[in-house]
Write a protein that holds these residues in place. Structure first.
Motif, PDB file in Angstrom:
ATOM      1  N   HIS A 187       0.845  -1.205   0.000  1.00 33.47           N
ATOM      2  CA  HIS A 187       0.000   0.000   0.000  1.00 33.47           C
ATOM      3  C   HIS A 187       0.880   1.255   0.000  1.00 33.47           C
ATOM      4  N   LYS A 190       2.495   1.665  -3.436  1.00 31.20           N
ATOM      5  CA  LYS A 190       1.508   2.045  -4.465  1.00 31.20           C
ATOM      6  C   LYS A 190       1.110   3.519  -4.334  1.00 31.20           C
ATOM      7  N   HIS A 191       0.995   4.000  -3.095  1.00 31.02           N
ATOM      8  CA  HIS A 191       0.510   5.371  -2.899  1.00 31.02           C
ATOM      9  C   HIS A 191       1.643   6.338  -2.547  1.00 31.02           C
ATOM     10  N   ASP A 333     -13.267   3.786  -4.568  1.00 31.03           N
ATOM     11  CA  ASP A 333     -11.850   3.826  -5.003  1.00 31.03           C
ATOM     12  C   ASP A 333     -11.384   2.419  -5.345  1.00 31.03           C
TER      13      ASP A 333
END
Ligand code: NAI
Length: 386
Positions: A187, A190-191, A333
């Motif tokens: 996570h 990815k962000h 999302d």
């Protein structure tokens, strides 16, 4: 595209927040994508409604549908009193191996917070959801099971436990710990988030929480150059373009989250620490009424209102639907309808900025306009149309 979403109304305030949430989510999708994308809603029974219609709190039809589902969302479920089940929520998490409970913690301008600088709080908790003391292996003091276990431990393992102790077991596996930490690091990468902090109590519980920490660092190595440890950074390694892996002892983490929230981004932690931390951090940004969350496996994402059934508020049209709605924004999302997720969050933030809120938030804000749950929903739909 029409995507199937299963929904469970929930108990207590569940029906009220759902009667607001469903039309708002549909309106959000229309606003963001016109008629290009929509949700095909399928209701599943659980909790009080299921007991009333089928006699059991978690009917087989619900279990079957959820075992094939990829996305679902639920209102709060009460813990059946006197039923055979410890908690419906825990049962669902274990049955579908929803191993990560993910809760973003961000502050919305206008919401009263106990922090001096709530804008510095921007974290996301990855809580392991299936192991630890939540595995539910515990025996009542003086029960035959407890006495047998204590005798075995005292006789075979050299412990000196008093005979009339209650006993609980804390199972934690390498597999369970590693997949949770892996999801947290993925996570963060990815962000492009700055850090993942492993929060543990390994100084005391060396072979459970301490192992979580060690396994966490082992997993981090799988990510090669994409990560760097805080210790390496302190020795001069560059952290540019990398996720920094930190670790903190759980009790210190509560203090850190209050004093230095800016230093923390993604948090990965075992079940019980995560349970405490999620609520404590939610309180830092305004409380559970507006905290969203999801329980996930690699196959199935089950979004939820993170608060309980609020029995004293039920039936009065005063509940705050924002936790369910913000979880729905996360769901949009996740379903790759990001324009809808953003539109829904923006509409909620806009109403909060205008100080038009449900009574729980209005009670804390100066000069706020207090509106009912249903009125808040109507105003959100207007906001989305503007
Ligand atoms: P709760 O979250 O229902 O209530 C705590 C306090 O927050 C109460 O004052 C309540 O009125 C208020 N509150 C909660 N949500 C609110 C909302 N959306 N709007 C306005 N006020 C809100 O926690 P409690 O009382 O400990 O639990 C009640 C039941 O809910 C229990 O059966 C418990 O097991 C269950 N529960 C279910 C959860 C879930 O389904 N994820 C999570 C927590 C509790």
């Amino acid at each position: 595209m029409e995507r199937k979403v299963y929904w469970i109304e929930g108990d207590g305030i569940g029906p009220e927040i759902w009667s607001v949430a469903k039309p708002v989510i549909d309106a959000t999708l229309r606003k963001a994508y016109h008629d290009e994308h929509s949700i095909e809603w399928h209701e599943l029974l659980a909790g009080d409604k299921a007991v009333a219609q089928t006699g059991v709190p978690l009917p087989d039809a619900t279990i079957e549908a959820l075992s094939l589902a990829d996305v679902a969302i639920k209102g709060p479920l009460g813990t059946p009193v006197g039923g055979g089940m410890r908690s419906l929520n825990v049962a669902i998490r274990q049955k579908f191996d929803l191993y990560a409970c993910i809760r973003p913690i961000v502050w919305f301008r206008g919401v009263i917070s106990p922090m001096r600088k709530p804008e510095n709080v921007d974290m996301i908790i990855f809580r392991e959801n299936t192991e630890d003391v939540y595995a539910g292996i515990e025996f009542k003091a003086e029960s035959a099971e407890a006495v047998k276990l204590i005798n075995f431990m005292n006789n075979e393992l050299g412990t000196t436990i008093t005979e009339n102790c209650a006993i609980g077991i804390k199972p934690m596996t390498e597999f369970g710990s590693k997949r949770l930490v892996r999801a947290a690091i993925e996570h963060a990468i990815k962000h492009t988030l700055p850090s993942v902090t492993l929060v543990h109590k390994g100084n005391i519980m060396k072979f459970t929480e301490g192992a979580f920490l060690a396994w966490g660092y082992e997993v981090a190595q799988e990510f090669g150059d994409a990560v760097v440890t805080e210790k390496e950074v302190k020795k001069g390694a560059s952290s540019v373009g990398k996720v920094i892996i930190k670790d903190r002892i759980a009790d210190a983490m509560f203090q850190e989250a209050l004093l230095h929230p800016k230093d923390y981004s993604v948090i990965a932690t075992p079940n019980l620490n995560g349970d405490y931390l999620s609520d404590a951090l939610a309180a830092q940004v305004g409380g559970l009424g507006i905290a969203p969350g999801v329980n996930m496996s690699d196959r199935f994402a089950f979004f939820e209102a993170t608060h309980g059934t609020a029995p004293l508020a039920a039936g009065k049209d005063i509940a705050n639907p924002c936790s369910l709605l913000l979880s729905a924004a996360m769901m949009l999302d996740y379903m790759e309808f990001p324009k809808a997720g953003t539109a829904l969050r923006d509409a909620i933030i806009s109403l909060i900025n205008k100080k038009t809120v449900t009574p729980d938030l209005a009670a804390e804000m100066e000069n706020a306009t207090s509106v009912s749950c249903s009125e808040f929903g109507r105003l959100l739909i207007k906001e989305l149309a503007s």
